[in-house]
Design a protein around this motif. Structure first.
Motif, PDB file in Angstrom:
ATOM      1  N   ASP A  89       1.033  -1.092   0.036  1.00  0.00           N
ATOM      2  CA  ASP A  89      -0.085  -0.065   0.126  1.00  0.00           C
ATOM      3  C   ASP A  89       0.868   1.256  -0.083  1.00  0.00           C
ATOM      4  O   ASP A  89       1.293   1.824   0.990  1.00  0.00           O
ATOM      5  CB  ASP A  89      -0.984  -0.100   1.455  1.00  0.00           C
ATOM      6  CG  ASP A  89      -1.667   1.026   1.332  1.00  0.00           C
ATOM      7  OD1 ASP A  89      -1.766   2.017   0.468  1.00  0.00           O
ATOM      8  OD2 ASP A  89      -2.866   1.251   2.192  1.00  0.00           O
ATOM      9  N   ASP A 108       0.159   4.386  -0.879  1.00  0.00           N
ATOM     10  CA  ASP A 108      -0.326   5.560  -0.591  1.00  0.00           C
ATOM     11  C   ASP A 108      -0.419   5.664   1.130  1.00  0.00           C
ATOM     12  O   ASP A 108      -0.166   6.738   1.341  1.00  0.00           O
ATOM     13  CB  ASP A 108      -2.023   5.209  -0.905  1.00  0.00           C
ATOM     14  CG  ASP A 108      -2.355   5.500  -2.245  1.00  0.00           C
ATOM     15  OD1 ASP A 108      -1.375   6.068  -2.922  1.00  0.00           O
ATOM     16  OD2 ASP A 108      -3.119   4.814  -2.583  1.00  0.00           O
ATOM     17  N   SER A 109      -0.546   4.412   1.971  1.00  0.00           N
ATOM     18  CA  SER A 109      -0.513   4.722   3.330  1.00  0.00           C
ATOM     19  C   SER A 109       1.271   4.535   3.682  1.00  0.00           C
ATOM     20  O   SER A 109       1.406   5.147   4.905  1.00  0.00           O
ATOM     21  CB  SER A 109      -1.143   3.604   4.058  1.00  0.00           C
ATOM     22  OG  SER A 109      -2.725   3.557   3.643  1.00  0.00           O
ATOM     23  N   TYR A 110       1.847   3.865   2.942  1.00  0.00           N
ATOM     24  CA  TYR A 110       3.226   3.871   3.184  1.00  0.00           C
ATOM     25  C   TYR A 110       4.276   4.111   2.070  1.00  0.00           C
ATOM     26  O   TYR A 110       4.927   3.212   1.327  1.00  0.00           O
ATOM     27  CB  TYR A 110       3.617   2.199   3.620  1.00  0.00           C
ATOM     28  CG  TYR A 110       2.899   1.718   4.673  1.00  0.00           C
ATOM     29  CD1 TYR A 110       2.967   2.182   6.058  1.00  0.00           C
ATOM     30  CD2 TYR A 110       1.585   0.775   4.512  1.00  0.00           C
ATOM     31  CE1 TYR A 110       2.182   1.734   7.222  1.00  0.00           C
ATOM     32  CE2 TYR A 110       0.626   0.389   5.593  1.00  0.00           C
ATOM     33  CZ  TYR A 110       0.918   0.953   6.839  1.00  0.00           C
ATOM     34  OH  TYR A 110       0.363   0.328   7.880  1.00  0.00           O
TER      35      TYR A 110
END
Length: 399
Positions: A352, A354-356
């Motif tokens: 992910d 976007d989150s990481y």
């Protein structure tokens, strides 16, 4: 009193064997001195003082159980764990003096397992093995028949790290150990009896079914739904490999990172410590930590690292593994809690970004670990592990 039980009492530690072990623990010295005196004079004196001695021994077990469960287990003094194990031994013998019925043996078997899981029994391995054998004879067993697993067909697949075919000790030392290079070691443990014997799950049931072990409930120890329970291996095997494995609500259970071969010496005879683990300045065989990993398809060890050299050996089943170098630690989002500081927050199988977003900088390496192969991982190499089929792995950790 049956002769086999009387022979067992001769294996119990005598006072001269444990006097120095328990040091200046006044309570333990008094109670264990009474217990050893009673057992040494069992035939001549009879059981007239058994009730009071048994009460004191049970109290000693309870007292040290509480001490073991106060604070973190790693901080429990070794002397506390040794006293707990000794007291459990004597508690078992006092209970067997009362009755040797199958139900009483089952009770004592549970006490012995808990002593192995929580106590320190290294000094009395002969007694442990003999007592385990005695308690398992004639016990109440469920009539469970487990499958014999079919061998997996070896497949050719992409491997992002070097592969060596059963390398010599010298080749492993230069190309893997000294180079700090994760390497897939092909066909390295083909000589292990375990590769054939353990495919028959009924063999595992026969040898180990009555032992109590810690089982992880849930596929991933970093998830909120994860928990642990102490269960009989026979119940674990039946649920995960028996006839009910197709139930949609079946929880995944995992016997993970457990010192199974210390608990069940008969299984240790089916494997051997690879010579590769001897490559160290000072590393006797007893310094190698041996862990068992047994579970169905779908068990997951999230991305994490270990502080020692790690040789992960695949007995049956296959595992998909994703690696990352220690140099990428800051980009892998380790958990902030002390307990999970060696574990990443990411799902390495489904990135992910976007989150990481720092994951974009990480170089990941993928491979498939198949039966008879070993994966060498130097200290602090990150690894994500997912079982692709019912799987039994053995890991060897050393410094």
């Amino acid at each position: 009193m049956e002769s086999e039980f009387l022979l067992l009492t001769k294996l119990l530690p005598r006072w001269k064997d444990i006097e120095n072990v328990i040091q200046d623990e006044v309570e333990a010295r008094y109670i264990l001195k009474r217990a050893t005196d009673h057992m040494e004079n069992l035939q001549s004196r009879g059981d007239s003082q058994a009730e009071e001695s048994r009460y004191l021994v049970c109290a000693l077990v309870d007292r040290n159980w509480e001490r073991i469960h106060t604070g973190h287990f790693s901080q429990v003094p070794l002397i506390t764990r040794k006293i707990y194990a000794l007291a459990c031994y004597f508690k078992i013998f006092f209970l067997l003096l009362e009755s040797t019925s199958p139900a009483q043996k089952e009770l004592c078997s549970g006490i012995l397992d808990e002593a192995q899981l929580l106590g320190c029994m290294d000094d009395w391995t002969e007694l442990k093995a003999a007592l385990m054998d005695y308690l398992d004879k004639g016990g109440d067993r469920d009539s469970v028949t487990l499958p014999i697993l079919e061998p997996l067909t070896r497949i050719s697949c992409t491997c992002d790290i070097p592969q060596l075919e059963a390398p010599s000790l010298e080749e492993f030392q230069t190309k893997c150990f000294q180079a700090g290079q994760p390497t897939l070691l092909l066909n390295t443990i083909q000589h292990w009896p375990a590769l054939d014997k353990w495919m028959n799950l009924n063999y595992l049931l026969q040898v180990a079914g009555n032992r109590t072990v810690p089982i992880e409930i849930g596929s991933n120890y970093a998830s909120d739904e994860w928990s642990q329970q102490l269960v009989k291996i026979r119940d674990f095997l039946s649920r995960q490999f028996g006839g009910d494995t197709n139930k949609t609500n079946q929880e995944i259970e995992y016997l993970a990172q457990h010192e199974l071969f210390s608990q069940i010496p008969a299984l240790k005879k089916d494997i051997s410590i690879p010579d590769y683990c001897s490559i160290s300045k000072e590393n006797p065989p007893e310094a190698v930590d041996i862990k068992a990993w047994l579970g169905p398809a779908g068990t997951i060890s999230p991305m994490h690292y270990d502080p020692k050299h790690n040789l992960l050996c695949q007995v049956f089943g296959a595992k998909r593994i994703i690696l990352a170098a220690p140099s990428d630690t800051d980009n892998l989002y380790p958990h902030e809690s002390e307990f999970l500081s060696n574990t990443s927050q990411i799902d390495a199988a489904h990135l992910d970004l976007d989150s990481y977003p720092l994951l974009e900088k990480v170089k990941f390496y993928e491979l498939l670990l198949q039966p008879g192969d070993c994966l060498y991982m130097p200290p602090k190499w990150w690894h994500y592990v997912r079982s692709e089929a019912p799987s039994f792995s053995v890991s060897f950790w050393w410094e």
